[in-house]
Design an enzyme around this catalytic site. Structure first.
Site, PDB file in Angstrom:
ATOM      1  N   THR A 190       0.812  -1.220   0.000  1.00 22.76           N
ATOM      2  CA  THR A 190       0.000   0.000   0.000  1.00 22.76           C
ATOM      3  C   THR A 190       0.842   1.264   0.000  1.00 22.76           C
ATOM      4  OG1 THR A 190      -1.809  -1.091   1.128  1.00 22.76           O
ATOM      5  CG2 THR A 190      -1.708   1.279   1.372  1.00 22.76           C
ATOM      6  N   THR A 199      -1.408 -23.034  18.512  1.00 22.79           N
ATOM      7  CA  THR A 199      -2.706 -22.618  19.039  1.00 22.79           C
ATOM      8  C   THR A 199      -3.372 -21.545  18.180  1.00 22.79           C
ATOM      9  OG1 THR A 199      -3.870 -21.587  20.905  1.00 22.79           O
ATOM     10  CG2 THR A 199      -1.557 -21.028  20.670  1.00 22.79           C
ATOM     11  N   THR A 241       2.173 -10.631  14.039  1.00 21.60           N
ATOM     12  CA  THR A 241       0.991 -11.017  13.277  1.00 21.60           C
ATOM     13  C   THR A 241       0.289  -9.730  12.882  1.00 21.60           C
ATOM     14  OG1 THR A 241       0.711 -13.014  14.576  1.00 21.60           O
ATOM     15  CG2 THR A 241      -1.241 -12.215  13.471  1.00 21.60           C
TER      16      THR A 241
HETATM   17  N1  ASP Z   1      -2.780  -5.420   0.188  1.00 23.27           N
HETATM   18  C1  ASP Z   1      -1.686  -4.603   0.661  1.00 23.27           C
HETATM   19  C2  ASP Z   1      -0.425  -5.453   0.634  1.00 23.27           C
HETATM   20  O1  ASP Z   1      -0.219  -6.236   1.509  1.00 23.27           O
HETATM   21  C3  ASP Z   1      -1.967  -4.102   2.046  1.00 23.27           C
HETATM   22  C4  ASP Z   1      -0.899  -3.199   2.638  1.00 23.27           C
HETATM   23  O2  ASP Z   1       0.169  -3.005   2.138  1.00 23.27           O
HETATM   24  O3  ASP Z   1      -1.170  -2.633   3.712  1.00 23.27           O
HETATM   25  O4  ASP Z   1       0.344  -5.321  -0.285  1.00 23.27           O
END
Ligand code: ASP
Length: 344
Positions: A16, A279, A168
């Site tokens: 993004t 888990t 995560t």
């Molecule tokens: N869909 C994007 C990616 O993982 C989400 C992001 O970058 O925040 O490339």
């Protein structure tokens, strides 16, 4: 701190942070790095030597695969002696997988490798990308007595630095997108960046960087839920070519106890399929001796993933399978901390 003479390599993979709206569909697609340089003129204010390598084409991180991790590891190896630190711009969706994989693939790492990205594209007014990028560079360059402050594969996001293989992605909306539930933050960025030195790994001997680039992705995931059918279990345990399975269990590593289920698990173990108990909870550890419903798995030959994240379990299994080790050796290695991914 003397900032002159420090060199940082920025590796732009997409995500993004560098995306723009596709005028035809309105959906976000990755753009090239020039866009980021235009949007962040502050980069020129750094007194470090900043250089960039862009992956071509940049990708949405949903398209990341083990081949891509190999390319990243090779890029770092080829440039290792030329730079003091590395910043990887990466989509957030699979950033934790890539950080985990690199933490295992880069053996003897003694320089910072900091992954970051953003929730809003860098061209948007409220973007979180600028601060993330600038702070990640600052952290990758930070040193004391000539030694890097964080010689680990990390994720920096919003205001926190994490050990990469403990993370995560837990939020698709907030700027604080990542969590490290089973390991303390390595640093927090406020007015100053405060490092949590006691939890950062510092190598004791200087050794050459070795990269492990044989990865075997013949793994599957069996996520348990109340009411899971024998057919569903069968389809995973008998998937063609499967060598290892991550069994996503309840709580501290518990599973249903009907004999059909345990028979299928035992059958897979007898076929030398490695089954690792991870888990479904985000915090805490597997303990197969706590409840009878965990002990039955241990007795069936399932091994503990301890407090490993799902992402790190995927990457660690691919790396160990790639070494062509005997199943028992892989089981022993899974029980050891390779890069600080489990609390053992
Ligand atoms: N869909 C994007 C990616 O993982 C989400 C992001 O970058 O925040 O490339």
């Amino acid at each position: 701190m003397n900032r002159e003479g420090i060199s940082i390599l920025i590796i732009y993979t997409g995500g993004t942070i560098g995306m723009k709206q596709n005028p035809e569909t309105g959906a976000l697609i990755p753009f090239n790095f020039n866009q980021i340089e235009i949007e962040v003129p502050e980069l020129k204010k750094f007194h470090y030597n900043l250089e960039t390598i862009s992956f071509n084409p940049p990708v949405d991180s949903s398209d990341i695969s083990p081949d891509f991790w190999i390319k990243l590891a090779i890029t770092i190896k080829e440039n290792y002696n030329k730079y003091d630190g590395f910043v990887i711009l990466h989509g957030t969706d699979t950033m934790s997988f890539t950080a985990s994989a690199l933490s295992f693939m880069l053996q003897n790492l003694d320089k910072p490798v900091i992954l970051t990205g953003s929730q809003l594209p860098i061209g948007m007014l409220r973007t979180d990308g600028k601060e993330n990028l600038i702070s990640a560079i600052e952290i990758a360059a930070a040193s004391r007595n000539g030694q890097p402050l964080v010689p680990e594969v990390c994720i920096f996001f919003e205001n926190r630095l994490f050990r990469g293989n403990r993370t995560t992605k837990h939020n698709a909306e907030h700027f604080n997108a990542f969590r490290s539930d089973n390991y303390p933050n390595l640093a927090e960025a406020g007015i100053n960046i405060k490092y949590n030195f006691a939890f950062i790994h510092y190598p004791t001997n200087k050794r050459d960087l070795i990269i492990h680039t044989d990865l075997d992705n013949n793994i599957c995931v069996l996520k348990l839920f109340p009411g899971i059918t024998p057919n569903a279990v069968d389809s995973i345990l008998n998937a063609t070519g499967v060598k290892a399975i991550i069994l996503e269990t309840f709580g501290s590593g518990n599973a249903p106890s009907p004999s059909w289920f345990l028979d299928k698990i035992r059958d897979a173990v007898n076929r030398d399929v490695i089954i690792v108990n991870v888990t479904q909870c985000h915090a805490g550890s597997v303990d197969m001796e706590k409840y009878e419903n965990g002990l039955i798995l241990k007795k069936a030959g399932v091994i503990s993933g301890y407090d490993i994240t799902f992402e790190a379990a995927v990457a660690k299994l691919m790396l160990l399978l790639g070494k062509n080790l005997a199943p028992d050796t892989i089981k022993q290695e899974m029980a050891k901390s390779m890069s600080g991914e489990i609390s053992k």
